[in-house]
Design a protein around this motif. Structure first.
Motif, mmCIF file in Angstrom:
data_model
loop_
_atom_site.group_PDB
_atom_site.id
_atom_site.type_symbol
_atom_site.label_atom_id
_atom_site.label_comp_id
_atom_site.label_asym_id
_atom_site.label_seq_id
_atom_site.Cartn_x
_atom_site.Cartn_y
_atom_site.Cartn_z
ATOM 1 N N GLU A 1 3.215 5.876 -2.694
ATOM 2 C CA GLU A 1 4.366 6.623 -3.193
ATOM 3 C C GLU A 1 4.329 6.744 -4.711
ATOM 4 N N THR B 1 0.828 -1.207 0.000
ATOM 5 C CA THR B 1 0.000 0.000 0.000
ATOM 6 C C THR B 1 0.861 1.254 0.000
ATOM 7 N N ARG B 2 1.937 1.211 0.773
ATOM 8 C CA ARG B 2 2.841 2.357 0.801
ATOM 9 C C ARG B 2 3.507 2.560 -0.560
#
Length: 573
Positions: free
Chosen positions: A144, A139-140
């Protein structure tokens, strides 16, 4: 049943046993250890030994080994016989010992099961934590990616929109015409945007007193000329900026490829397309400006930008329409709809010479830039997709008859001139791999397909073979000195038919007849001509001997020939 140890003792050994080989002695080929192998196979064992050991010897050796094993077994039983008999008397109170051992074992089992359960629960918790961590990392990463995408889109949109609206090179003219106030407004707009401060710093300085009415027109004109002379720096700076935008756009495409199914990317699709269109328009404008002024640095930066966004076809098309097309239009005039404009004949040899001069004068600079070593611009093929493409289009529109094999002589001249022109273009290729790539281009293949050499050979075949057939179809032998077409160069031959054969053979390999790509066909035609003449000669003589020389037999010449004529035939044969 117990075995009496006294009765089972082995017999005493004789003197031979003591002073000769022991009883358990075995020959070298007999290896008892093989019997203990888990893969032992009796059939294979016997088949291996039968080649050099007789069966009787093998049987006696096996019997001796069996006897030795029996003795060893008896010795083993006798050695532990007393312990075996007393075994039942020594096993006392076994059940109570088992009960005493069961309690601690059960307790240990319960502890192990409890520890196993705790370890299993910890393992499940650890797996869940790792899965959550992996999901959070994914998810990160997506977040990003979206942030980078948004940042790149925003930056590219602002810069490209600024360039597209302001047309910076046109604003330089505004600077020279409206004075410092207009320039101050433009400068303020750039600073507010916060995008191209570097461009502002590199622009020529502006006299502060231009807003004053006392400044004379001579000073203004001088400053204006200085601004125009500095246009090269403006083009180069703008091309560098566009190259940076193109690299960002390339990175944006990478982000989109990895997140194309996300709603955020789908919502930004129109904005991305708009930025891409603005970039293409600005890059095309800068590239055209660089081509018109032959600014090598600006052209180099623009080509790198086109290569970064993988849009080499646009650069090749711009070069074709901007530089190549006007030059070819002057050499091979043609209308926009394909109509011929003032064309005189379909010859291409002189046109190719003029095109070569134009390439050397007006196109070589770009070819050198794109083929420079370690430039990263080898993805472009201006030779095929710009120059050759425009030449082919101009010939189709201005001189369509140049490709027609219906006029073999003109067709051959145009074909050889075209091959020479292609060889001239290949001379601009920096390496053999570049030549191979040039020949593999679709436009090169299409250009070669325009030349129907198969039809050309068919017409030449009819011309050459038809002349010989006409000469052989005459009803009489015609000496050369009686022929109105006889000449001094054929006096070595006697008959007109022979002269025609020689001329036909020479025609197959004349410079104005032969095409090297069809040399195998012309060789076959040569052999067919010789075979045709030989068959005509032998068949006519055979028909004269048999008397089969009717009016429609095709061998009337043999019947009408006088004996002296056959002297000529003998000379020919």
């Amino acid at each position: 049943m117990a075995v009496d140890p006294i009765q089972t003792l082995p017999p005493p050994r004789s003197a031979t046993d003591f002073f000769s080989d022991p009883l358990d002695f075995h020959p070298l080929w007999f290896k008892p250890d093989l019997f203990l192998s888990p893969n032992f196979d009796s059939d294979s064992y016997i088949s291996e030994l039968r080649t050099f050991v007789p069966f009787d010897t093998l049987r006696s050796e096996l019997q001796a080994h069996l006897t030795s094993l029996n003795h060893e077994l008896i010795d083993l039983i006798n050695r532990d016989y007393a312990d075996f008999v007393n075994l039942s008397t020594k096993l006392v109170d076994v059940d109570s010992a088992v009960v005493r051992m069961r309690a601690p074992l059960l307790e240990l089992r319960e502890k192990i099961e409890g520890f196993r359960g705790s370890v299993k629960s910890s393992l499940v918790a650890l797996k869940n934590g790792l899965e959550q961590r992996s999901e959070a990392a994914a998810t990160r990463e997506v977040l990003e990616l979206l942030l980078d995408t948004f940042h790149v889109v925003s930056k590219n949109w602002n810069v490209v929109l600024l360039i597209g609206r302001c047309h910076f090179w046109d604003e330089c003219v505004l600077y020279s015409e409206k004075g410092a106030r207009s320039w101050k407004r433009l400068e303020l707009e750039f600073i507010m945007k916060g995008i191209v401060e570097k461009l502002i710093k590199e622009l020529p300085s502006v006299p502060a007193d231009w807003s004053n009415g006392d400044v004379n027109s001579t000073e203004k004109n001088a400053a204006s000329n200085g601004s125009i002379e500095n246009g090269t720096n403006v083009r180069e700076t703008q091309s560098m900026l566009l190259e940076r935008i193109a690299s960002e756009m390339n990175r944006l495409k990478f982000y989109i490829a990895h997140a194309q199914n996300l709603p955020f990317i789908q919502n930004m699709e129109k904005r991305i397309q708009g930025a891409s269109l603005l970039l293409d328009a600005s890059l095309g404008h800068c590239f055209v400006d660089g081509l018109e002024h032959r600014d090598e640095n600006a052209i180099y930066n623009c080509l790198r930008a086109y290569a970064a966004i993988d849009n080499t076809s646009s650069a090749e098309e711009i070069f074709r329409t901007t530089i190549v097309a006007p030059l070819i239009q002057k050499i091979i005039p043609h209308g926009p709809s394909g109509g011929v404009v003032g064309a005189s004949g379909d010859g291409l040899e002189n046109d190719y010479q003029e095109i070569k001069k134009c390439i050397e004068k007006d196109c070589k600079f770009l070819l050198e830039i794109s083929s420079a070593e370690n430039s990263g611009l080898h993805v472009f093929d201006f030779l095929a997709n710009s120059i050759l493409k425009e030449v082919l289009s101009a010939i189709k529109k201005g001189k369509p008859g140049a490709f027609s094999p219906g006029r073999p002589t003109e067709f051959l001249i145009n074909y050889k001139s075209s091959l020479d022109f292609l060889g001239h273009l290949e001379g601009y290729c920096p390496s053999r791999s570049a030549v191979t790539k040039f020949r593999a281009e679709a436009i090169y293949i299409e250009f070669m397909k325009q030349w129907n050499v198969g039809v050309y050979f068919s017409l030449r075949f009819q011309e050459i073979a038809g002349a010989l057939d006409s000469a052989l179809a005459t009803t009489s032998l015609v000496p050369v000195h009686n022929s109105p077409s006889g000449n001094g160069s054929s006096q070595d031959l006697t008959l007109k038919q022979s002269v025609t054969l020689l001329e036909s053979l020479r025609s197959c390999w004349r410079e104005d007849f032969l095409i090297l790509s069809c040399s195998d066909k012309f060789l076959r035609l040569t052999l067919q001509l010789l075979s045709r003449f030989s068959n005509w000669l032998s068949s006519g003589l055979a028909a004269r001997k048999t008397g089969n020389t009717g009016s429609n037999s095709g061998y009337e010449w043999a019947a009408s020939a006088v004996p002296n004529d056959f002297l000529y035939v003998c000379v020919v044969s």
